[in-house]
Write a protein that holds these residues in place. Structure first.
Motif, PDB file in Angstrom:
ATOM      1  N   GLU A   1      43.912 -53.570 -38.159  1.00  0.00           N
ATOM      2  CA  GLU A   1      43.251 -53.798 -36.393  1.00  0.00           C
ATOM      3  C   GLU A   1      43.563 -51.867 -36.342  1.00  0.00           C
ATOM      4  O   GLU A   1      44.335 -50.799 -36.980  1.00  0.00           O
ATOM      5  N   LYS A   2      42.293 -51.549 -34.918  1.00  0.00           N
ATOM      6  CA  LYS A   2      42.833 -49.780 -34.634  1.00  0.00           C
ATOM      7  C   LYS A   2      44.353 -50.207 -34.523  1.00  0.00           C
ATOM      8  O   LYS A   2      44.918 -51.014 -34.041  1.00  0.00           O
ATOM      9  N   GLY A   3      44.535 -48.687 -34.223  1.00  0.00           N
ATOM     10  CA  GLY A   3      45.799 -48.508 -33.361  1.00  0.00           C
ATOM     11  C   GLY A   3      45.987 -47.020 -33.871  1.00  0.00           C
ATOM     12  O   GLY A   3      45.153 -46.612 -33.263  1.00  0.00           O
TER      13      GLY A   3
ATOM     14  N   HIS B   1      50.366 -49.358 -39.741  1.00  0.00           N
ATOM     15  CA  HIS B   1      50.018 -49.445 -41.319  1.00  0.00           C
ATOM     16  C   HIS B   1      48.402 -48.028 -41.049  1.00  0.00           C
ATOM     17  O   HIS B   1      48.158 -47.832 -41.729  1.00  0.00           O
ATOM     18  N   LEU B   2      47.920 -47.511 -39.949  1.00  0.00           N
ATOM     19  CA  LEU B   2      47.788 -46.318 -39.765  1.00  0.00           C
ATOM     20  C   LEU B   2      48.748 -45.416 -40.632  1.00  0.00           C
ATOM     21  O   LEU B   2      48.027 -43.960 -41.308  1.00  0.00           O
ATOM     22  N   LEU B   3      50.155 -44.701 -40.493  1.00  0.00           N
ATOM     23  CA  LEU B   3      50.880 -43.638 -41.397  1.00  0.00           C
ATOM     24  C   LEU B   3      50.012 -43.988 -42.402  1.00  0.00           C
ATOM     25  O   LEU B   3      50.034 -43.092 -43.382  1.00  0.00           O
TER      26      LEU B   3
ATOM     27  N   LEU C   1      41.645 -37.129 -35.669  1.00  0.00           N
ATOM     28  CA  LEU C   1      42.601 -38.114 -36.889  1.00  0.00           C
ATOM     29  C   LEU C   1      43.029 -39.487 -36.942  1.00  0.00           C
ATOM     30  O   LEU C   1      42.458 -40.013 -37.891  1.00  0.00           O
ATOM     31  N   GLU C   2      42.658 -39.453 -35.620  1.00  0.00           N
ATOM     32  CA  GLU C   2      43.362 -40.827 -35.180  1.00  0.00           C
ATOM     33  C   GLU C   2      41.831 -41.440 -35.385  1.00  0.00           C
ATOM     34  O   GLU C   2      42.226 -43.016 -35.815  1.00  0.00           O
ATOM     35  N   ALA C   3      40.225 -41.204 -35.027  1.00  0.00           N
ATOM     36  CA  ALA C   3      39.057 -42.193 -34.359  1.00  0.00           C
ATOM     37  C   ALA C   3      39.264 -42.177 -36.247  1.00  0.00           C
ATOM     38  O   ALA C   3      38.750 -43.373 -36.988  1.00  0.00           O
TER      39      ALA C   3
ATOM     40  N   ALA D   1      40.445 -48.219 -41.072  1.00  0.00           N
ATOM     41  CA  ALA D   1      41.091 -49.656 -40.727  1.00  0.00           C
ATOM     42  C   ALA D   1      40.053 -50.921 -40.563  1.00  0.00           C
ATOM     43  O   ALA D   1      40.559 -50.909 -40.974  1.00  0.00           O
ATOM     44  N   GLU D   2      39.060 -50.137 -39.935  1.00  0.00           N
ATOM     45  CA  GLU D   2      38.292 -51.324 -39.920  1.00  0.00           C
ATOM     46  C   GLU D   2      37.234 -51.278 -40.953  1.00  0.00           C
ATOM     47  O   GLU D   2      36.888 -52.641 -41.179  1.00  0.00           O
TER      48      GLU D   2
END
Length: 221
Positions: A155-157, A195-197, A141-143, A149-150
């Protein structure tokens, strides 16, 4: 055509050209694997009736739609407003109202899946699906969010996903264009970069978001 395929067709049908056809055929962002960057819930208020192999409405219906791209959100709202609703499987659902929900999550946040979250990895000809208790679930999920995001120039997070009250009954097996997809409902605690949330809420968690998987809505901290 399944319920899910019919709903997806209705979503694309509400997006005016050239945006709708471009999203459907090409996506908008991303190298190699173009991203659609929109997601939507199930139609809430529909009850499945097994003996009739169909759905029955109980009062007003609700559909949530989100996108990381403002132009897509605006186009969808204008499209269903102009048409007066959505046509799903030949049934016209009349629009009663539109509401915009503010999105400003702070870590940690609790979300509820209003469409199954599907997480998988392909190895050769095999597709391996992961459940929320598997370590790969949170990592993938993070990836996935970092790839989005990319593509957006962000930015990655980091993101950590924890299921709340896991139960096997929350597993869903749904067919899409002849292929069975495994997904998971339920509530989850998300912790990580802001920003990922936000991306999780506006573009979905996991894969196949434009097919109606992975819509989550904030329900508390």
């Amino acid at each position: 055509m399944t319920y899910r395929e019919g709903l997806q067709a209705a979503i694309y049908g509400a997006l005016p050209p050239p945006l709708g056809p471009k999203l459907h055929d090409e996506g908008l962002l991303g190298r190699g694997r173009p991203l659609k960057l929109f997601v939507y819930s199930r139609i809430l208020g529909l009850d499945y009736v097994p003996e009739e192999k169909g759905f029955r409405a109980s009062g007003e219906l609700t559909l949530y739609f989100a996108s990381a791209l403002e132009e897509v959100v605006q186009a969808f709202g204008e499209g269903i407003w102009a048409k007066g609703g959505l046509e799903v499987h030949g049934l016209f659902l009349r629009l009663i109202g539109l509401e915009v929900e503010p999105i400003a999550p702070q870590s940690p946040v609790t979300v509820e899946a209003l469409a199954p979250i599907t997480v998988y990895r392909t190895e050769g000809k095999r597709t391996l699906f992961f459940n929320p208790l598997n370590r790969e679930f949170s990592l993938l999920l993070e990836a996935n969010l970092n790839r989005k995001a990319e593509a957006l120039g962000l930015e990655k997070g980091s993101l950590r996903v924890q299921p709340l009250g896991f139960h096997p009954r929350r597993k869903r097996l749904e067919r899409y264009k002849g292929t069975w997809v495994e997904g998971w409902m339920g509530r989850y605690r998300l912790e990580g970069d802001a920003h990922l949330l936000r991306l999780a809420l506006v573009s979905g968690l996991g894969s196949k978001n434009s097919q109606g998987f992975g819509f989550v809505r904030e329900v508390g901290g």
